[in-house]
Design a protein around this motif. Structure first.
Motif, PDB file in Angstrom:
ATOM      1  N   HIS A 239      16.990   7.565   7.334  1.00  0.00           N
ATOM      2  CA  HIS A 239      16.305   6.214   6.830  1.00  0.00           C
ATOM      3  C   HIS A 239      17.483   5.291   6.575  1.00  0.00           C
ATOM      4  CE1 HIS A 239      12.819   8.924   5.948  1.00  0.00           C
ATOM      5  NE2 HIS A 239      12.179   7.788   5.853  1.00  0.00           N
ATOM      6  N   ASP A 240      18.589   5.637   6.862  1.00  0.00           N
ATOM      7  CA  ASP A 240      19.884   4.763   6.973  1.00  0.00           C
ATOM      8  C   ASP A 240      19.994   3.966   8.300  1.00  0.00           C
ATOM      9  OD1 ASP A 240      20.399   4.863   4.223  1.00  0.00           O
ATOM     10  OD2 ASP A 240      21.594   6.702   4.433  1.00  0.00           O
ATOM     11  N   LYS A 245      15.996   0.463   8.681  1.00  0.00           N
ATOM     12  CA  LYS A 245      16.412  -0.524   7.558  1.00  0.00           C
ATOM     13  C   LYS A 245      15.686  -1.816   7.830  1.00  0.00           C
ATOM     14  CE  LYS A 245      20.068   0.209   5.471  1.00  0.00           C
ATOM     15  NZ  LYS A 245      21.611   0.298   5.181  1.00  0.00           N
ATOM     16  N   LYS A 246      15.981  -2.408   9.130  1.00  0.00           N
ATOM     17  CA  LYS A 246      15.600  -3.604   9.555  1.00  0.00           C
ATOM     18  C   LYS A 246      13.965  -3.794   9.298  1.00  0.00           C
ATOM     19  CE  LYS A 246      15.356  -6.903  13.428  1.00  0.00           C
ATOM     20  NZ  LYS A 246      15.870  -7.226  14.925  1.00  0.00           N
ATOM     21  N   GLN A 249      12.960  -3.945   5.730  1.00  0.00           N
ATOM     22  CA  GLN A 249      13.440  -5.282   4.998  1.00  0.00           C
ATOM     23  C   GLN A 249      12.711  -6.388   5.422  1.00  0.00           C
ATOM     24  OE1 GLN A 249      17.607  -5.124   5.982  1.00  0.00           O
ATOM     25  NE2 GLN A 249      18.220  -3.622   4.598  1.00  0.00           N
ATOM     26  N   LYS A 280      10.402   8.648   2.693  1.00  0.00           N
ATOM     27  CA  LYS A 280      11.570   8.381   2.305  1.00  0.00           C
ATOM     28  C   LYS A 280      11.259   8.804   0.700  1.00  0.00           C
ATOM     29  CE  LYS A 280      15.064   4.767   1.255  1.00  0.00           C
ATOM     30  NZ  LYS A 280      15.276   3.499   1.496  1.00  0.00           N
TER      31      LYS A 280
END
Length: 290
Positions: A239-240, A245-246, A249, A280
Motif C-alpha cells: 500500500h506504499d 497512494k496516488k 489520494q 489496508k
C-alpha cells in the motif's frame, strides 16, 4: 464470434465487464503421454508447427509436475540442472506472448491452462524463487502484453477477446506473488486515464470512446484481484506503492470532478477505493493484534 457487443436480445446478451470467475477449466484429455521435459532450441519462423508442438510439450510436462504430487522429489534430481524448469517456463511464456500479441477467436483451453500452470508454479514455495529470478523479465513482458491486448484494440468485435484476456489476468493474479506486481500495473493505466479524463473534462473536449470502454476491463480485473486479496486475508499488496497512494489520494477529488459527466466510471473508482482501504485496514488491524 460475430457478435459486435451490440445485441440486446435476452438470449444472446453478454456483459463484457463481468467475465466468468471460473479459473479451473478442465484440460482436454490427450491420448498420449507428456513428452520429456528437456531443453529445446528456439524454433525458427520457418517451422511454426514445431513451435506449436513445443508449446504443447512444455505445457503438458509442467502440468504433470504440478499434478503428480512428486514435485518435491523431482526437485532433488533437478537441482543438478536447475535451469530445466525455468527454460521450459520461458519457452511457454514465449508462446503465450506470441499468441496474445494478436489474439483471435476461438480461444483454445490450452491458453487458459498455460496461464493457470504459470500461476501454480509461481505459487509453489519450492519453485517461486527459481521462476521469479530467472523469468522475471519475461513475466513482466507477458503481463504488459495482456494489458496492451485489452487497451489497444479498437475492433468492433473485440469484447469476446477481451473477455478471455481479462480471465487470463485474473488467473495470473490468483498467485499472490504475481498479484503484487499486477495491481500497481493496472493502477498505473487507470491513474493515467483518469488524469487525461480530468484534463478533457475541464476544457469540455471530446474523448476517445473506445479507450473509455476498454478501461472498464481493467477496472473489472482490479476489482476481482482486490476481492481475492480480501477473501484470502492476504497482505501481498504494497500500500506504499506510488500508484496505489496516488489513486487513494486523488480519489475524492476525482469523484467530485467527474461524477456528473462520467457517473459509471467514478462509481467504479469509488468501489475500488473501498476495496483498497478495506485491505489496508485489515493489514493494520492484523499488525495491531498481540
Amino acid at each position: 464470434m460475430d457478435d459486435s457487443g451490440c445485441d440486446l436480445s435476452n438470449e444472446q446478451r453478454t456483459e463484457p465487464l463481468e467475465p466468468s470467475l471460473d479459473s479451473t477449466e478442465s484440460c482436454i484429455s490427450l491420448p498420449f503421454l507428456p513428452l520429456p521435459l528437456v531443453k529445446k532450441p528456439h524454433t525458427t519462423p520457418e517451422n511454426p508447427l514445431s513451435s506449436h508442438m513445443q508449446f504443447l510439450q512444455h505445457l503438458l510436462e509442467l502440468k504433470k509436475f504440478m499434478e503428480s504430487g512428486t514435485l518435491k522429489t523431482d526437485l532433488t534430481h533437478l537441482e543438478k540442472d536447475s535451469s530445466t524448469i525455468s527454460d521450459s517456463v520461458l519457452q511457454l511464456l514465449d508462446g503465450l506472448i506470441t499468441f496474445y500479441h494478436n489474439p483471435r477467436l476461438p480461444f483454445s483451453n490450452f491458453w487458459t491452462e498455460a496461464v493457470g500452470t504459470l500461476a501454480q508454479l509461481a505459487s509453489d514455495c519450492n519453485l517461486s524463487n527459481l521462476i521469479l529470478k530467472k523469468c522475471y523479465k519475461k513475466l513482466e513482458e507477458f503481463k504488459k502484453t495482456l494489458l496492451q491486448a485489452i487497451l489497444e484494440t479498437s475492433n468492433i468485435n473485440r469484447f469476446q477477446v477481451q473477455h478471455y484476456i481479462c480471465k487470463s489476468l485474473v488467473i495470473l493474479g490468483s498467485c499472490s506473488l504475481l498479484r503484487k506486481s499486477i495491481v500497481p500495473l493496472l493502477l498505473s493505466e487507470i491513474n493515467s486515464f483518469t488524469d487525461d479524463l480530468e484534463a478533457i473534462n475541464q476544457v469540455q473536449a471530446t474523448y476517445d470512446v473506445t479507450r473509455y470502454e476498454n478501461i472498464f476491463f481493467l477496472l473489472w480485473i482490479l476489482e476481482q484481484l482486490l476481492q481475492i486479496e480480501t477473501k484470502e486475508h492476504s497482505s501481498c499488496i504494497d500500500h506504499d506503492d506510488p500508484e496505489i497512494k496516488k489513486f487513494l489520494q486523488k480519489l475524492d477529488g476525482t469523484v467530485f470532478q467527474l461524477s456528473d459527466a462520467f457517473p459509471l466510471f467514478t462509481f467504479y473508482l469509488w468501489r475500488l477505493g473501498i476495496l483498497l482501504n478495506s485491505a489496508k485496514m485489515e493489514i493494520v488491524g492484523s499488525s495491531a493484534l498481540p
